[in-house]
Design a protein around this motif. Structure first.
Motif, PDB file in Angstrom:
ATOM      1  N   ALA A 191       0.752  -1.168  -0.052  1.00 28.48           N
ATOM      2  CA  ALA A 191       0.118  -0.051   0.132  1.00 28.48           C
ATOM      3  C   ALA A 191       0.860   1.383  -0.048  1.00 28.48           C
ATOM      4  N   LYS A 192       0.282   2.368  -0.529  1.00 28.41           N
ATOM      5  CA  LYS A 192       0.913   3.567  -0.591  1.00 28.41           C
ATOM      6  C   LYS A 192       1.317   4.289   0.637  1.00 28.41           C
ATOM      7  N   LEU A 193       0.494   4.091   1.422  1.00 32.16           N
ATOM      8  CA  LEU A 193       0.766   4.787   3.052  1.00 32.16           C
ATOM      9  C   LEU A 193       0.022   3.697   3.984  1.00 32.16           C
ATOM     10  N   ALA A 194       0.520   3.688   5.267  1.00 36.96           N
ATOM     11  CA  ALA A 194       0.379   3.142   6.449  1.00 36.96           C
ATOM     12  C   ALA A 194       0.171   4.174   7.533  1.00 36.96           C
ATOM     13  N   VAL A 195      -1.176   4.343   7.777  1.00 35.03           N
ATOM     14  CA  VAL A 195      -1.323   5.511   8.757  1.00 35.03           C
ATOM     15  C   VAL A 195      -1.679   5.039  10.022  1.00 35.03           C
ATOM     16  N   GLY A 196      -1.009   5.578  11.304  1.00 36.94           N
ATOM     17  CA  GLY A 196      -1.263   5.247  12.538  1.00 36.94           C
ATOM     18  C   GLY A 196      -2.408   6.015  13.114  1.00 36.94           C
ATOM     19  N   VAL A 197      -3.163   5.795  13.848  1.00 35.37           N
ATOM     20  CA  VAL A 197      -4.267   6.637  14.603  1.00 35.37           C
ATOM     21  C   VAL A 197      -4.267   6.355  15.901  1.00 35.37           C
ATOM     22  N   LEU A 198      -4.363   7.349  16.970  1.00 35.39           N
ATOM     23  CA  LEU A 198      -4.217   7.146  18.478  1.00 35.39           C
ATOM     24  C   LEU A 198      -5.444   7.197  19.240  1.00 35.39           C
ATOM     25  N   THR A 199      -6.539   6.650  18.577  1.00 38.22           N
ATOM     26  CA  THR A 199      -7.780   6.640  19.218  1.00 38.22           C
ATOM     27  C   THR A 199      -8.217   5.177  19.791  1.00 38.22           C
TER      28      THR A 199
ATOM     29  N   VAL B  35       4.642   5.706  20.238  1.00 40.23           N
ATOM     30  CA  VAL B  35       5.813   4.847  20.258  1.00 40.23           C
ATOM     31  C   VAL B  35       5.629   3.471  19.600  1.00 40.23           C
ATOM     32  N   ASN B  36       4.304   2.940  19.567  1.00 37.51           N
ATOM     33  CA  ASN B  36       4.122   1.849  19.162  1.00 37.51           C
ATOM     34  C   ASN B  36       3.781   1.637  17.864  1.00 37.51           C
ATOM     35  N   LEU B  37       3.463   2.998  17.180  1.00 38.70           N
ATOM     36  CA  LEU B  37       3.214   2.931  15.625  1.00 38.70           C
ATOM     37  C   LEU B  37       4.537   3.567  14.853  1.00 38.70           C
ATOM     38  N   HIS B  38       5.586   3.428  15.360  1.00 40.50           N
ATOM     39  CA  HIS B  38       6.604   4.136  14.687  1.00 40.50           C
ATOM     40  C   HIS B  38       6.893   3.528  13.098  1.00 40.50           C
ATOM     41  N   GLU B  39       6.349   2.432  12.875  1.00 38.12           N
ATOM     42  CA  GLU B  39       6.243   1.959  11.479  1.00 38.12           C
ATOM     43  C   GLU B  39       5.490   2.640  10.337  1.00 38.12           C
ATOM     44  N   ALA B  40       4.499   3.404  10.861  1.00 35.17           N
ATOM     45  CA  ALA B  40       3.509   4.363  10.250  1.00 35.17           C
ATOM     46  C   ALA B  40       4.315   5.353   9.239  1.00 35.17           C
ATOM     47  N   ASP B  41       3.572   5.634   8.208  1.00 37.80           N
ATOM     48  CA  ASP B  41       4.427   6.816   7.390  1.00 37.80           C
ATOM     49  C   ASP B  41       3.691   7.908   8.067  1.00 37.80           C
ATOM     50  N   PHE B  42       2.598   8.041   8.703  1.00 39.67           N
ATOM     51  CA  PHE B  42       2.106   9.172   9.272  1.00 39.67           C
ATOM     52  C   PHE B  42       1.354   8.686  10.414  1.00 39.67           C
ATOM     53  N   ILE B  43       1.295   9.392  11.625  1.00 39.47           N
ATOM     54  CA  ILE B  43       0.598   8.932  12.632  1.00 39.47           C
ATOM     55  C   ILE B  43      -0.442  10.371  12.962  1.00 39.47           C
ATOM     56  N   ILE B  44      -1.908  10.159  13.312  1.00 41.51           N
ATOM     57  CA  ILE B  44      -2.673  11.477  13.307  1.00 41.51           C
ATOM     58  C   ILE B  44      -3.570  10.948  14.818  1.00 41.51           C
ATOM     59  N   ASP B  45      -4.026  11.923  15.100  1.00 39.65           N
ATOM     60  CA  ASP B  45      -4.792  11.786  16.635  1.00 39.65           C
ATOM     61  C   ASP B  45      -6.410  11.035  16.417  1.00 39.65           C
ATOM     62  N   ASN B  46      -6.747  11.275  15.015  1.00 46.40           N
ATOM     63  CA  ASN B  46      -8.142  10.974  14.958  1.00 46.40           C
ATOM     64  C   ASN B  46      -8.482  10.778  13.389  1.00 46.40           C
ATOM     65  N   VAL B  47      -9.214   9.875  13.069  1.00 44.33           N
ATOM     66  CA  VAL B  47      -9.424   9.873  11.488  1.00 44.33           C
ATOM     67  C   VAL B  47     -10.193  11.134  10.957  1.00 44.33           C
ATOM     68  N   ALA B  48     -10.613  11.892  11.767  1.00 47.83           N
ATOM     69  CA  ALA B  48     -11.207  13.299  11.186  1.00 47.83           C
ATOM     70  C   ALA B  48     -10.033  14.154  10.770  1.00 47.83           C
ATOM     71  N   ASP B  49      -8.797  13.809  11.171  1.00 45.21           N
ATOM     72  CA  ASP B  49      -7.791  14.464  10.671  1.00 45.21           C
ATOM     73  C   ASP B  49      -7.349  13.930   9.223  1.00 45.21           C
ATOM     74  N   ILE B  50      -7.888  12.986   8.890  1.00 49.48           N
ATOM     75  CA  ILE B  50      -7.477  12.633   7.373  1.00 49.48           C
ATOM     76  C   ILE B  50      -7.643  13.534   6.131  1.00 49.48           C
ATOM     77  N   PRO B  51      -8.635  14.289   6.131  1.00 48.66           N
ATOM     78  CA  PRO B  51      -8.700  15.249   5.065  1.00 48.66           C
ATOM     79  C   PRO B  51      -7.623  16.373   4.985  1.00 48.66           C
TER      80      PRO B  51
END
Length: 234
Positions: free
Chosen positions: A197-205, A211-227
């Protein structure tokens, strides 16, 4: 970067994990232990529940595994086998709570409308059952907005294998390098990577911290931040 499809995890990503799942997990543990608090506590601890912190450990069985894996773990403390009878009861309890206990992490209807208005196809890939996933989405009134839904029992393999992403791409005519995978655990990220996949995005909800999601391309607080993330990278 041309993202044409987003494949979401469900628990901890679209729905609040603790608020949505602890009622179901607690009911199931009590049922199978015959309401023996000692046995139920042992079952929960072995599968990832930290009683002291009242939280689920990131990457644990309760956080990331499917029903069969939960049954395999819990049966060690019981006089029953992790067979189809146990799985059917586990699924019955979980599906009831999918319908009645699911708490969305944001206004999913508005989020999905925004994403589809950008020409993005939406999918859900969960370690829960497919029927359980559809009940959750139905209860949250967003099932019709999903172009693809699969669970551990849909025939596409399980996380972190690549099959769920591949099925999403195959059914919607996408290439893996057009897909963003969004999840709250490492098995979601590994699934994305295994599928190319092009991107692997970690979310903190969910059950993981950054620290557990360090392999993500991006980390966001909530899926609401995707746009906003899409605006920044496309």
């Amino acid at each position: 970067m041309n993202i044409k499809g987003i494949l979401f995890d469900k628990d901890g990503t679209l729905i609040d994990f603790m608020a949505s799942w602890m009622p179901a997990i607690t009911e199931a543990a009590n049922h199978f232990s015959n309401h023996d608090p000692v046995i139920a506590s042992e079952m929960l601890a072995a599968s990832g529940y930290n009683k002291e912190l009242q939280s689920i450990v990131s990457g644990s069985i309760l956080a990331a595994a499917n029903n069969q894996q939960i049954a395999d773990c819990w049966s060690q403390f019981l006089d029953i086998d992790p067979d189809q009878t146990m799985l059917a009861k586990l699924d019955e309890i979980f599906q009831h709570h999918n319908l009645h206990s699911s708490v969305a992490v944001t206004d999913l209807h508005s989020l999905f409308e925004e994403l589809t208005s950008r020409g993005i196809k939406l999918g859900l890939a969960t370690s829960d059952s497919e029927q359980g996933a559809k009940k959750t989405l139905g209860a949250l009134q967003v099932l019709a907005q999903m172009d693809f839904v699969c669970g551990f029992d849909s025939g596409h393999g399980i996380k972190p294998e690549a099959g769920m992403v591949q099925a999403f791409c195959r059914e919607l005519g996408l290439n893996a390098d057009q897909v963003m995978v969004v999840g709250d655990n490492t098995h979601d990220l590994h699934m994305a990577h295994n599928a190319g996949a092009k991107l692997a995005v970690g979310v903190l909800t969910g059950t993981s911290r950054a620290v557990n999601l360090h392999e993500a391309d991006f980390i966001i607080d909530n899926v609401a931040d995707i746009p906003e993330l899409l605006d920044n990278i496309q």
